[in-house]
Design a protein around this motif. Structure first.
Motif, PDB file in Angstrom:
ATOM      1  N   ASP A  15     -13.457  -3.624   1.628  1.00  0.00           N
ATOM      2  CA  ASP A  15     -14.006  -4.511   0.851  1.00  0.00           C
ATOM      3  C   ASP A  15     -13.519  -5.474  -0.262  1.00  0.00           C
ATOM      4  OD1 ASP A  15     -16.467  -3.202   1.685  1.00  0.00           O
ATOM      5  OD2 ASP A  15     -16.406  -1.999  -0.031  1.00  0.00           O
ATOM      6  N   ARG A  16     -12.296  -5.020  -0.479  1.00  0.00           N
ATOM      7  CA  ARG A  16     -11.488  -5.731  -1.491  1.00  0.00           C
ATOM      8  C   ARG A  16     -10.180  -6.591  -1.007  1.00  0.00           C
ATOM      9  NH1 ARG A  16     -12.465  -4.738  -6.821  1.00  0.00           N
ATOM     10  NH2 ARG A  16     -14.504  -3.949  -7.107  1.00  0.00           N
ATOM     11  N   LEU A  17      -9.405  -6.029  -0.019  1.00  0.00           N
ATOM     12  CA  LEU A  17      -8.340  -6.477   0.398  1.00  0.00           C
ATOM     13  C   LEU A  17      -8.198  -7.277   1.654  1.00  0.00           C
ATOM     14  CD1 LEU A  17      -5.575  -3.488  -0.437  1.00  0.00           C
ATOM     15  CD2 LEU A  17      -6.127  -5.674  -1.746  1.00  0.00           C
ATOM     16  N   ARG A  18      -8.617  -6.596   2.782  1.00  0.00           N
ATOM     17  CA  ARG A  18      -8.424  -7.309   4.171  1.00  0.00           C
ATOM     18  C   ARG A  18      -9.937  -7.852   4.598  1.00  0.00           C
ATOM     19  NH1 ARG A  18      -4.063  -3.706   7.056  1.00  0.00           N
ATOM     20  NH2 ARG A  18      -2.369  -3.711   5.595  1.00  0.00           N
ATOM     21  N   GLY A  19     -11.051  -7.019   4.127  1.00  0.00           N
ATOM     22  CA  GLY A  19     -12.387  -7.499   5.010  1.00  0.00           C
ATOM     23  C   GLY A  19     -12.707  -8.872   4.753  1.00  0.00           C
ATOM     24  N   PRO A  20     -12.826  -9.373   3.212  1.00  0.00           N
ATOM     25  CA  PRO A  20     -12.848 -10.800   2.878  1.00  0.00           C
ATOM     26  C   PRO A  20     -11.978 -11.690   3.568  1.00  0.00           C
ATOM     27  CG  PRO A  20     -13.226  -9.424   1.060  1.00  0.00           C
ATOM     28  CD  PRO A  20     -12.591  -8.745   2.253  1.00  0.00           C
ATOM     29  N   ARG A  21     -10.569 -11.565   3.502  1.00  0.00           N
ATOM     30  CA  ARG A  21      -9.604 -12.176   4.015  1.00  0.00           C
ATOM     31  C   ARG A  21      -9.661 -12.391   5.547  1.00  0.00           C
ATOM     32  NH1 ARG A  21      -3.238 -11.254   2.318  1.00  0.00           N
ATOM     33  NH2 ARG A  21      -2.442 -13.021   3.549  1.00  0.00           N
ATOM     34  N   LEU A  22     -10.134 -11.605   6.394  1.00  0.00           N
ATOM     35  CA  LEU A  22     -10.469 -11.627   7.603  1.00  0.00           C
ATOM     36  C   LEU A  22     -11.417 -12.552   7.981  1.00  0.00           C
ATOM     37  CD1 LEU A  22      -9.784 -10.905  10.592  1.00  0.00           C
ATOM     38  CD2 LEU A  22     -11.279  -8.741  10.075  1.00  0.00           C
ATOM     39  N   VAL A  23     -12.578 -12.270   7.161  1.00  0.00           N
ATOM     40  CA  VAL A  23     -13.529 -13.217   7.616  1.00  0.00           C
ATOM     41  C   VAL A  23     -13.566 -14.749   7.151  1.00  0.00           C
ATOM     42  CG1 VAL A  23     -16.203 -13.638   6.899  1.00  0.00           C
ATOM     43  CG2 VAL A  23     -15.257 -11.348   7.390  1.00  0.00           C
ATOM     44  N   ALA A  53     -10.670 -16.110   7.114  1.00  0.00           N
ATOM     45  CA  ALA A  53      -9.690 -16.607   8.124  1.00  0.00           C
ATOM     46  C   ALA A  53     -10.471 -17.031   9.373  1.00  0.00           C
ATOM     47  CB  ALA A  53      -8.706 -15.678   8.392  1.00  0.00           C
ATOM     48  N   ILE A  54     -11.260 -16.291   9.766  1.00  0.00           N
ATOM     49  CA  ILE A  54     -11.934 -16.851  11.027  1.00  0.00           C
ATOM     50  C   ILE A  54     -12.812 -17.962  10.610  1.00  0.00           C
ATOM     51  CG2 ILE A  54     -13.603 -16.102  12.671  1.00  0.00           C
ATOM     52  CD1 ILE A  54     -12.762 -12.960  12.355  1.00  0.00           C
ATOM     53  N   GLY A  55     -13.729 -17.803   9.637  1.00  0.00           N
ATOM     54  CA  GLY A  55     -14.399 -18.782   9.272  1.00  0.00           C
ATOM     55  C   GLY A  55     -13.864 -20.267   9.057  1.00  0.00           C
ATOM     56  N   SER A  56     -12.786 -20.190   8.082  1.00  0.00           N
ATOM     57  CA  SER A  56     -12.259 -21.447   7.714  1.00  0.00           C
ATOM     58  C   SER A  56     -11.197 -22.150   8.957  1.00  0.00           C
ATOM     59  CB  SER A  56     -11.227 -21.379   6.747  1.00  0.00           C
ATOM     60  OG  SER A  56     -10.160 -20.353   7.053  1.00  0.00           O
ATOM     61  N   GLY A  57     -10.981 -21.235  10.089  1.00  0.00           N
ATOM     62  CA  GLY A  57     -10.084 -21.705  11.065  1.00  0.00           C
ATOM     63  C   GLY A  57     -11.017 -22.281  12.137  1.00  0.00           C
ATOM     64  N   ALA A 103     -16.494 -15.846   1.685  1.00  0.00           N
ATOM     65  CA  ALA A 103     -16.757 -15.501   2.787  1.00  0.00           C
ATOM     66  C   ALA A 103     -18.229 -16.080   3.178  1.00  0.00           C
ATOM     67  CB  ALA A 103     -16.725 -14.095   3.279  1.00  0.00           C
ATOM     68  N   ARG A 104     -19.075 -15.828   2.099  1.00  0.00           N
ATOM     69  CA  ARG A 104     -20.670 -16.338   2.338  1.00  0.00           C
ATOM     70  C   ARG A 104     -20.473 -17.986   2.329  1.00  0.00           C
ATOM     71  NH1 ARG A 104     -21.601 -11.631  -0.895  1.00  0.00           N
ATOM     72  NH2 ARG A 104     -21.220 -12.806  -2.765  1.00  0.00           N
ATOM     73  N   THR A 105     -19.646 -18.557   1.608  1.00  0.00           N
ATOM     74  CA  THR A 105     -19.595 -20.012   1.602  1.00  0.00           C
ATOM     75  C   THR A 105     -19.264 -20.656   2.832  1.00  0.00           C
ATOM     76  OG1 THR A 105     -18.976 -19.778  -0.994  1.00  0.00           O
ATOM     77  CG2 THR A 105     -18.540 -21.852   0.316  1.00  0.00           C
ATOM     78  N   ILE A 106     -18.328 -20.056   3.283  1.00  0.00           N
ATOM     79  CA  ILE A 106     -17.729 -20.670   4.612  1.00  0.00           C
ATOM     80  C   ILE A 106     -18.842 -20.247   5.923  1.00  0.00           C
ATOM     81  CG2 ILE A 106     -16.454 -18.679   5.747  1.00  0.00           C
ATOM     82  CD1 ILE A 106     -15.560 -22.519   6.046  1.00  0.00           C
ATOM     83  N   GLY A 107     -19.653 -19.240   5.615  1.00  0.00           N
ATOM     84  CA  GLY A 107     -20.668 -18.644   6.495  1.00  0.00           C
ATOM     85  C   GLY A 107     -21.596 -19.868   6.496  1.00  0.00           C
ATOM     86  N   LEU A 108     -22.016 -20.202   5.407  1.00  0.00           N
ATOM     87  CA  LEU A 108     -23.085 -21.067   5.158  1.00  0.00           C
ATOM     88  C   LEU A 108     -22.647 -22.676   5.698  1.00  0.00           C
ATOM     89  CD1 LEU A 108     -24.498 -20.491   1.627  1.00  0.00           C
ATOM     90  CD2 LEU A 108     -25.431 -20.014   3.765  1.00  0.00           C
ATOM     91  N   VAL A 109     -21.313 -22.837   5.468  1.00  0.00           N
ATOM     92  CA  VAL A 109     -20.967 -23.895   6.233  1.00  0.00           C
ATOM     93  C   VAL A 109     -20.974 -24.201   7.866  1.00  0.00           C
ATOM     94  CG1 VAL A 109     -18.788 -25.722   6.438  1.00  0.00           C
ATOM     95  CG2 VAL A 109     -19.403 -24.610   4.067  1.00  0.00           C
ATOM     96  N   LEU A 110     -20.679 -22.909   8.305  1.00  0.00           N
ATOM     97  CA  LEU A 110     -20.610 -22.800  10.043  1.00  0.00           C
ATOM     98  C   LEU A 110     -21.972 -22.738  10.190  1.00  0.00           C
ATOM     99  CD1 LEU A 110     -17.779 -20.222  10.398  1.00  0.00           C
ATOM    100  CD2 LEU A 110     -18.004 -22.553  11.003  1.00  0.00           C
ATOM    101  N   LEU A 111     -23.059 -22.319   9.427  1.00  0.00           N
ATOM    102  CA  LEU A 111     -24.461 -22.300   9.743  1.00  0.00           C
ATOM    103  C   LEU A 111     -24.899 -23.700  10.041  1.00  0.00           C
ATOM    104  CD1 LEU A 111     -26.153 -19.341   7.800  1.00  0.00           C
ATOM    105  CD2 LEU A 111     -25.787 -19.638  10.419  1.00  0.00           C
TER     106      LEU A 111
END
Length: 369
Positions: free
Chosen positions: A94-102, A104-108, A230-238
């Motif tokens: 929830d804090r270290l790797r989950g948001p970072r992974l999402v 990374a995928i979304g911004s890439g 993560a929610r911000t980049i998710g909305l951008v991708l939508l």
């Protein structure tokens, strides 16, 4: 006795038409229909490579969550993803790797889409947000927004404004729009330097207490992201993914030339404007959550084209390639001893800078510079 009558078969339809030398009929591409009005042609090779890229992203994501001293064991990973675990596993996820992974995928993915659209519109492999200063402009917009209107103007709005201003300045400075590669590169370097000067002034004189944090952000870092990012980049991708897919058929015609595209109903000028707007939004969204990650938007569409062998923007393949580049780079900076603590933008910048040099030499050999 009469001579025997020769019986001839009826000619096949089209048998008398002259055949062009070397012309080979290609089978029609299968279509994927979305509702009654949208039908997208799909290349089998592009579909296969997209699945390969998706599998590589999933494998790298598993490695990101499971490797290292704080990694989640593989046996516990499925349960941790399906449930809401506590303790160390929950903290890592929830804090270290989950948001970072999402992120990374979304911004890439967003950077890959942005680069694909811009390179298609300009018909120029150098026409990417990195080269023309969009990333630097978006970063300057973020810094100025946090300085002038902290908590009032959202960070993504500042990023979009800075990127749009940088794009407009490059367009005017070249004197020929985005059609000249050499002028595009020179103007982009100048605009990026100006945006960088504004950013460094703010960091060094006004926001000294936050200087280190801003410096890491402007290099391109996802080390301190949260689920809000993560929610911000998710909305951008939508927004940008459906928009890019809707523009893709017309962009394929635009690559043939303006006159031919207009004669086929592509409406070149509105298509270009729409593609540039979507590209700016995608790049600004990525910058707002991860900083100006260098050269992902430049390299991802080119790698995707070489893998799939298809023309056009290649929205899906470029997005998957950009996502894979980002998650692999982030995995390296997390696990490689020599890259420990580096912002991910340093690694992508080193690789992308070498690739940019290769593109410049290639364009010079072709006489375009």
């Amino acid at each position: 006795m009469s001579a025997p009558t020769l019986l001839r078969r009826a000619p096949r339809p089209g048998a008398g038409r002259p055949q062009l030398p070397g012309r080979v009929r290609r089978p029609a591409r299968p279509l994927v229909r979305v509702g009654r009005w949208v039908a997208l042609p799909v290349s089998v090779r592009a579909a296969v490579w997209s699945l390969v890229l998706l599998a590589a992203i999933l494998a790298t994501a598993v490695a990101t969550l499971s490797m290292g001293r704080l990694g989640i064991p593989l046996a516990e990973l499925p349960g941790a993803l399906l449930e809401n675990p506590g303790g160390k596993t929950g903290f890592v996820l929830d804090r270290l790797r989950g948001p970072r992974l999402v992120v990374a995928i979304g911004s890439g993915a967003a950077l890959g889409i942005s680069g694909a659209l811009f390179q298609t519109v300009t018909r120029n492999p150098l026409g990417s947000p990195d080269v023309i200063g969009l990333g630097a402009g978006a970063g300057a917009g973020v810094v100025l927004t946090s300085l002038l209107w902290p908590g009032v103007v959202p960070v993504p709005v500042g990023a979009v404004g800075g990127a749009a201003l940088a794009m407009a300045l490059v367009f005017v400075a070249t004197g020929r729009g985005f059609s000249s590669p050499s002028r595009l590169v020179i103007a982009g370097i100048g605009i990026a330097a100006m945006a960088g000067a504004v950013t460094q002034y703010v960091v060094s004189t006004v926001l000294r207490d936050h200087g280190m944090q801003l410096t890491a952000y402007l290099t391109g870092s996802i080390a301190a992201v949260s689920w809000e990012h993560a929610r911000t980049i998710g909305l951008v991708l939508l927004v940008v993914v459906p928009s890019g897919l809707a523009l893709a058929p017309r962009l394929r015609l635009v690559e043939m030339g303006d006159e031919l595209a207009d004669s086929l109903g592509a409406r070149t000028r509105p298509t270009r404007v729409s593609a540039v707007v979507v590209s700016v939004v995608a790049a600004a969204g990525a910058v707002s959550v991860a900083g100006p990650i260098a050269f992902v938007a430049l390299t991802a569409p080119q790698i995707a084209r070489r893998l799939t062998g298809s023309s056009g923007a290649g929205i899906v393949s470029s997005a998957l390639t950009g996502a894979l580049v980002m998650v692999v780079a982030d995995l390296v900076v997390q696990q490689a001893p020599w890259a420990d603590g580096l912002p991910v933008g340093v690694l992508t910048g080193a690789i992308g800078g070498a690739y940019l040099g290769y593109l410049l030499l290639d364009e010079r050999k072709k006489g375009r510079l």
